[in-house]
Design an enzyme around this catalytic site. Sequence first.
Site, PDB file in Angstrom:
ATOM      1  N   HIS A 212       1.147 -16.193  -9.232  1.00  0.00           N
ATOM      2  CA  HIS A 212       0.291 -15.021  -9.073  1.00  0.00           C
ATOM      3  C   HIS A 212      -0.755 -15.193  -7.988  1.00  0.00           C
ATOM      4  O   HIS A 212      -0.938 -14.328  -7.120  1.00  0.00           O
ATOM      5  CB  HIS A 212      -0.387 -14.681 -10.403  1.00  0.00           C
ATOM      6  CG  HIS A 212      -1.275 -13.489 -10.337  1.00  0.00           C
ATOM      7  ND1 HIS A 212      -2.583 -13.551  -9.900  1.00  0.00           N
ATOM      8  CD2 HIS A 212      -1.045 -12.191 -10.607  1.00  0.00           C
ATOM      9  CE1 HIS A 212      -3.107 -12.340  -9.924  1.00  0.00           C
ATOM     10  NE2 HIS A 212      -2.189 -11.504 -10.344  1.00  0.00           N
TER      11      HIS A 212
ATOM     12  N   HIS B  30      -1.708  -9.274   0.622  1.00  0.00           N
ATOM     13  CA  HIS B  30      -3.061  -8.771   0.934  1.00  0.00           C
ATOM     14  C   HIS B  30      -3.655  -9.428   2.184  1.00  0.00           C
ATOM     15  O   HIS B  30      -3.701  -8.820   3.245  1.00  0.00           O
ATOM     16  CB  HIS B  30      -4.027  -8.904  -0.257  1.00  0.00           C
ATOM     17  CG  HIS B  30      -3.624  -8.088  -1.442  1.00  0.00           C
ATOM     18  ND1 HIS B  30      -3.463  -6.725  -1.388  1.00  0.00           N
ATOM     19  CD2 HIS B  30      -3.321  -8.451  -2.718  1.00  0.00           C
ATOM     20  CE1 HIS B  30      -3.092  -6.281  -2.580  1.00  0.00           C
ATOM     21  NE2 HIS B  30      -2.988  -7.304  -3.399  1.00  0.00           N
TER      22      HIS B  30
ATOM     23  N   ASP C 127       2.043  -1.728  -4.329  1.00  0.00           N
ATOM     24  CA  ASP C 127       1.130  -2.475  -5.185  1.00  0.00           C
ATOM     25  C   ASP C 127       0.780  -1.714  -6.465  1.00  0.00           C
ATOM     26  O   ASP C 127       1.593  -1.613  -7.369  1.00  0.00           O
ATOM     27  CB  ASP C 127      -0.122  -2.841  -4.376  1.00  0.00           C
ATOM     28  CG  ASP C 127      -0.969  -3.904  -5.059  1.00  0.00           C
ATOM     29  OD1 ASP C 127      -0.537  -4.450  -6.083  1.00  0.00           O
ATOM     30  OD2 ASP C 127      -2.087  -4.191  -4.571  1.00  0.00           O
TER      31      ASP C 127
HETATM   32 ZN    ZN Z   1      -0.384  -7.209  -6.544  1.00  0.00          ZN
END
Ligand code: ZN
Length: 472
Positions: A219, A283, A334
Amino acid sequence: MTTKGRDEAWLPDLVCAGGRLVRETAIVTGSDGRILRLSQAPDDLARSERLANRAAFPGFVNVHSHAFQRAIRGRTEHRTAASRDTFWTWREKMYRAAQSLTPEGVYATALMVFTEMALAGITTVGEFHYLHHRPDGSRYDDPLALDDSVVHAARDSGLRIVLLQCAYARAGWKQPPNPGQSRFLYRSAAEFCDDLDALRVRLAEHLPGSEVLVGVAPHSLRAVPLPDLHTIAHHAQRHALPVHIHVSEQRGENEQCKNEHGATPVTVLANEGLLWPDLTAIHCVHVSPKEVDMLAAAGASVCACPTTERNLGDGVLPAKRLFEAGVNLALGSDGQIQIAPLEDARELEYHLRLNLEQRAILAPPSGAACDADGLAAVLLRSATAAGARCLGARVGSLEPGLFADFFTVDLRDPSIAGAGTSLAAFVFGLERTAIRDVIVGGKAIVRDGLHPAAAEAAIKFGEVQRGLWRDS
Ligand SMILES: [Zn+2]
């Protein structure tokens, strides 16, 4: 090898190939769902379909999706009791929704958003999947039950999916457990790798024929300690699987990383030898110029999610620096704030315009001052071929050997009427209303702007929402 008699041809007025629009070109596909050739003489084929008043584009590749977050669209656009609403207050609301979804609810929510993606011209989705367990954190009798929910939703929507199995170990360094994360957590990196292997076997049996079905998604450095990250990333590397990880979406995330590791995430990944060409950093809003160079030197990719980053108040991606360094820059929906790949692409440019009070910032330099379509080609590539590279999928461009994944637009739609062969007119103007046909592996999943599962998906999703929100 496909026999000639089984070849098919699609004949739109215009085809977007090699970053430009060409006329009188057919997309010839074989029975294996791949493009055989772009041809000007498709006369002797078993079947050809004229697509009048239409232009064909490579299908969009949505690299970063959390399908279940469709359930909170529009449900977090107000103030909380916090003194300042940010990504972190949004996250608590997102966790509440994540706690409530049953496997059937996960399926219904995923089917809704995947259907919407198909209608938006997306043909491949990278699903960063981190809902694994029951709300109390215990494992389902079938530990892959929620993977099944998501994969079946993708199959029923017609989308090509790369399931990015997410590894999540903790709330953060020296942080107490967060009950909202109980459905995400693995008990050990070894168990995670075992589940991953079981998933790979199951998908190979159930969905044979696709090249890449699974990837690995530790993650973030906040959620996965370094020893586990090494175990998981190297397991992925041994099996040639893509690795995706959230990186520097938030300044607070950088601070936590500095406290634990003495450096910000990209620097830590580089120091640990974990930046490599199959890695995609999601990101990268708050990365330093030096870290951009590290990403470029490693050949790693970046996936930006501008419609979500805008909504969450994350910040502005340093897209110019990333492009100048030669980083492969892709896009993802997202948090499902909007499903609009070209809007994400345009925002790469538009956010910089607002900051710098200039225009055409991402247009290619040198001798290209008169290239009216140069900027459009850059942005379109981010929404297509760049994403295919992140997922290791043989899609993203209309060229022989790749899967025949594409969509068509109605040239008479008000958003693009009169566009001619101006790629920029399409990239900067196109709205979803123009999208008519969506083809995945040579098979139509949307015809004339209609998806066969859309109405049923909306009904089932409405039932899920009624269970989650009192006003539904
Ligand atoms: Zn994400």
